[in-house]
Design a protein around this motif. Structure first.
Motif, PDB file in Angstrom:
ATOM      1  N   ILE A 121       4.697   4.952  32.335  1.00  0.00           N
ATOM      2  CA  ILE A 121       4.660   4.295  31.025  1.00  0.00           C
ATOM      3  C   ILE A 121       6.043   4.288  30.339  1.00  0.00           C
ATOM      4  O   ILE A 121       6.175   3.728  29.259  1.00  0.00           O
ATOM      5  CB  ILE A 121       3.604   4.922  30.102  1.00  0.00           C
ATOM      6  N   LEU A 122       7.020   4.907  30.989  1.00  0.00           N
ATOM      7  CA  LEU A 122       8.373   4.895  30.437  1.00  0.00           C
ATOM      8  C   LEU A 122       9.133   3.658  30.908  1.00  0.00           C
ATOM      9  O   LEU A 122       8.876   3.137  31.998  1.00  0.00           O
ATOM     10  CB  LEU A 122       9.127   6.148  30.874  1.00  0.00           C
ATOM     11  N   LEU A 123      10.079   3.207  30.116  1.00  0.00           N
ATOM     12  CA  LEU A 123      10.961   2.129  30.544  1.00  0.00           C
ATOM     13  C   LEU A 123      11.779   2.575  31.756  1.00  0.00           C
ATOM     14  O   LEU A 123      12.112   3.763  31.892  1.00  0.00           O
ATOM     15  CB  LEU A 123      11.927   1.764  29.418  1.00  0.00           C
ATOM     16  N   ASP A 124      12.109   1.631  32.622  1.00  0.00           N
ATOM     17  CA  ASP A 124      13.019   1.970  33.716  1.00  0.00           C
ATOM     18  C   ASP A 124      14.433   2.136  33.154  1.00  0.00           C
ATOM     19  O   ASP A 124      14.728   1.752  32.016  1.00  0.00           O
ATOM     20  CB  ASP A 124      12.983   0.896  34.804  1.00  0.00           C
ATOM     21  N   ALA A 125      15.308   2.736  33.959  1.00  0.00           N
ATOM     22  CA  ALA A 125      16.654   3.075  33.491  1.00  0.00           C
ATOM     23  C   ALA A 125      17.429   1.856  33.017  1.00  0.00           C
ATOM     24  O   ALA A 125      18.163   1.910  32.015  1.00  0.00           O
ATOM     25  CB  ALA A 125      17.414   3.793  34.606  1.00  0.00           C
ATOM     26  N   GLN A 126      17.274   0.729  33.716  1.00  0.00           N
ATOM     27  CA  GLN A 126      18.012  -0.474  33.339  1.00  0.00           C
ATOM     28  C   GLN A 126      17.546  -1.003  31.980  1.00  0.00           C
ATOM     29  O   GLN A 126      18.367  -1.373  31.126  1.00  0.00           O
ATOM     30  CB  GLN A 126      17.844  -1.538  34.422  1.00  0.00           C
ATOM     31  N   SER A 127      16.230  -1.046  31.781  1.00  0.00           N
ATOM     32  CA  SER A 127      15.700  -1.529  30.499  1.00  0.00           C
ATOM     33  C   SER A 127      16.097  -0.602  29.358  1.00  0.00           C
ATOM     34  O   SER A 127      16.421  -1.058  28.251  1.00  0.00           O
ATOM     35  CB  SER A 127      14.174  -1.645  30.579  1.00  0.00           C
ATOM     36  N   TRP A 128      16.078   0.708  29.625  1.00  0.00           N
ATOM     37  CA  TRP A 128      16.465   1.669  28.601  1.00  0.00           C
ATOM     38  C   TRP A 128      17.940   1.499  28.233  1.00  0.00           C
ATOM     39  O   TRP A 128      18.316   1.543  27.063  1.00  0.00           O
ATOM     40  CB  TRP A 128      16.171   3.070  29.090  1.00  0.00           C
ATOM     41  N   GLY A 129      18.779   1.272  29.224  1.00  0.00           N
ATOM     42  CA  GLY A 129      20.193   1.064  28.959  1.00  0.00           C
ATOM     43  C   GLY A 129      20.449  -0.173  28.117  1.00  0.00           C
ATOM     44  O   GLY A 129      21.274  -0.158  27.187  1.00  0.00           O
ATOM     45  N   ARG A 130      19.745  -1.276  28.432  1.00  0.00           N
ATOM     46  CA  ARG A 130      19.909  -2.505  27.648  1.00  0.00           C
ATOM     47  C   ARG A 130      19.481  -2.289  26.203  1.00  0.00           C
ATOM     48  O   ARG A 130      20.105  -2.791  25.269  1.00  0.00           O
ATOM     49  CB  ARG A 130      19.102  -3.648  28.276  1.00  0.00           C
ATOM     50  N   LEU A 131      18.398  -1.537  26.030  1.00  0.00           N
ATOM     51  CA  LEU A 131      17.904  -1.283  24.673  1.00  0.00           C
ATOM     52  C   LEU A 131      18.941  -0.508  23.868  1.00  0.00           C
ATOM     53  O   LEU A 131      19.218  -0.833  22.701  1.00  0.00           O
ATOM     54  CB  LEU A 131      16.587  -0.510  24.747  1.00  0.00           C
ATOM     55  N   LEU A 132      19.520   0.512  24.471  1.00  0.00           N
ATOM     56  CA  LEU A 132      20.534   1.302  23.766  1.00  0.00           C
ATOM     57  C   LEU A 132      21.748   0.459  23.396  1.00  0.00           C
ATOM     58  O   LEU A 132      22.374   0.664  22.347  1.00  0.00           O
ATOM     59  CB  LEU A 132      20.962   2.489  24.630  1.00  0.00           C
ATOM     60  N   ASP A 133      22.093  -0.492  24.257  1.00  0.00           N
ATOM     61  CA  ASP A 133      23.266  -1.339  24.000  1.00  0.00           C
ATOM     62  C   ASP A 133      23.022  -2.329  22.867  1.00  0.00           C
ATOM     63  O   ASP A 133      23.963  -2.717  22.161  1.00  0.00           O
ATOM     64  CB  ASP A 133      23.647  -2.109  25.266  1.00  0.00           C
ATOM     65  N   ASN A 134      21.770  -2.752  22.684  1.00  0.00           N
ATOM     66  CA  ASN A 134      21.488  -3.881  21.797  1.00  0.00           C
ATOM     67  C   ASN A 134      20.769  -3.520  20.502  1.00  0.00           C
ATOM     68  O   ASN A 134      20.734  -4.342  19.582  1.00  0.00           O
ATOM     69  CB  ASN A 134      20.649  -4.922  22.541  1.00  0.00           C
TER      70      ASN A 134
END
Length: 268
Positions: free
Chosen positions: A1-14
């Protein structure tokens, strides 16, 4: 149920950083805050870690009876989780879809799971996504419990489902509906919601409506309604849940924001 690492990284950037809200009195006094944490510990709602992931903060909202409900600002933690799936829910429409045969009355029995969210446990891996602000290591000796990092920080983390987590309602609904149905000894079609036509009540077999912590058992035979309600309540108590606000089968009830007159066949 957690975001994958790539999606989490994009979220932090944006997305901008979130500063969670915390109850003013708890935020203003470390002593008051640590007394609050101790109370949570005494009620088995938290553990402690030196390895926090995300921070959640407590605040309170008033209930209708004037008591306070503990809620958590989980906005920081919620960003890490995917959106919960759709779930079939009952509503006032569920009641209006039931049909009575001429001369039949509709009887409803009810119960409520006390402190439902805080009766649902989560493991430590998940719980560390719901860390409270840290406490002083000196507090552990005062509380008479082991833990605390000498010279370091110790974060309390929740071991129960936090009200405020984006998945909390989905989990609570699934747990209650499943436990109510499996303990009722009824077929699955007797667990009713808005996305399927309700079964006939002509056979005198009750139906179940589970909405979060609320349970309604309805049918045209008051004895059968009470038997099913009592069976489900006994099962829930056997699992360790507290159940209160029980009512026996009645033609007058209130459910899901609706007043139900089972003698006149009116939902308002």
């Amino acid at each position: 149920i957690l975001l994958d690492a790539q999606s989490w990284g994009r979220l932090l950037d944006n997305e901008p950083a979130i500063i969670p809200y915390m109850d003013v009195q708890l935020r203003s006094s470390i002593d008051v805050y640590e007394d609050f944490v101790h109370t949570l510990s005494l009620n088995n709602m938290i553990r402690f870690t030196s390895d926090s992931i995300d921070i959640v903060t407590p605040f309170f909202v008033a209930k209708k009876d004037g008591r306070l409900r503990l809620v958590w600002d989980c906005r920081v933690a919620n960003r890490r989780f995917v959106t919960s799936p759709p779930i079939s829910m009952p509503s006032g429409t569920t009641w209006s879809a039931l049909e009575l045969d001429a001369g039949d009355d509709l009887f409803v029995a009810q119960s409520d799971v006390k402190d439902f969210f805080y009766s649902l446990g989560i493991n430590s891996d998940l719980g560390r996504h719901f860390c409270l602000p840290p406490v002083r290591s000196s507090s552990f000796a005062k509380w008479g419990i082991s833990g605390g990092q000498q010279g370091g920080k110790s974060w309390p983390f929740l071991r129960v489902v936090p009200m405020g987590w984006s998945w909390a309602f989905w989990i609570a609904q699934r747990v209650h509906a499943y436990q109510a149905w499996t303990s009722s000894a009824l077929s699955f079609d007797r667990l009713i919601h808005d996305h399927a036509p309700p079964p006939s009540l002509s056979d005198k077999v009750p139906v179940i409506i589970a909405y979060c912590d609320n349970l309604e058992v309805a049918g045209t035979d008051p004895v059968a309604v009470n038997v099913v309600k009592d069976r489900v309540v006994a099962h829930l108590r056997g699992l360790g849940f507290g159940v209160h606000e029980e009512t026996s089968a009645s033609v007058l009830s209130t459910s899901l924001g609706c007043d139900i007159d089972g003698h006149r066949g009116i939902i308002s």
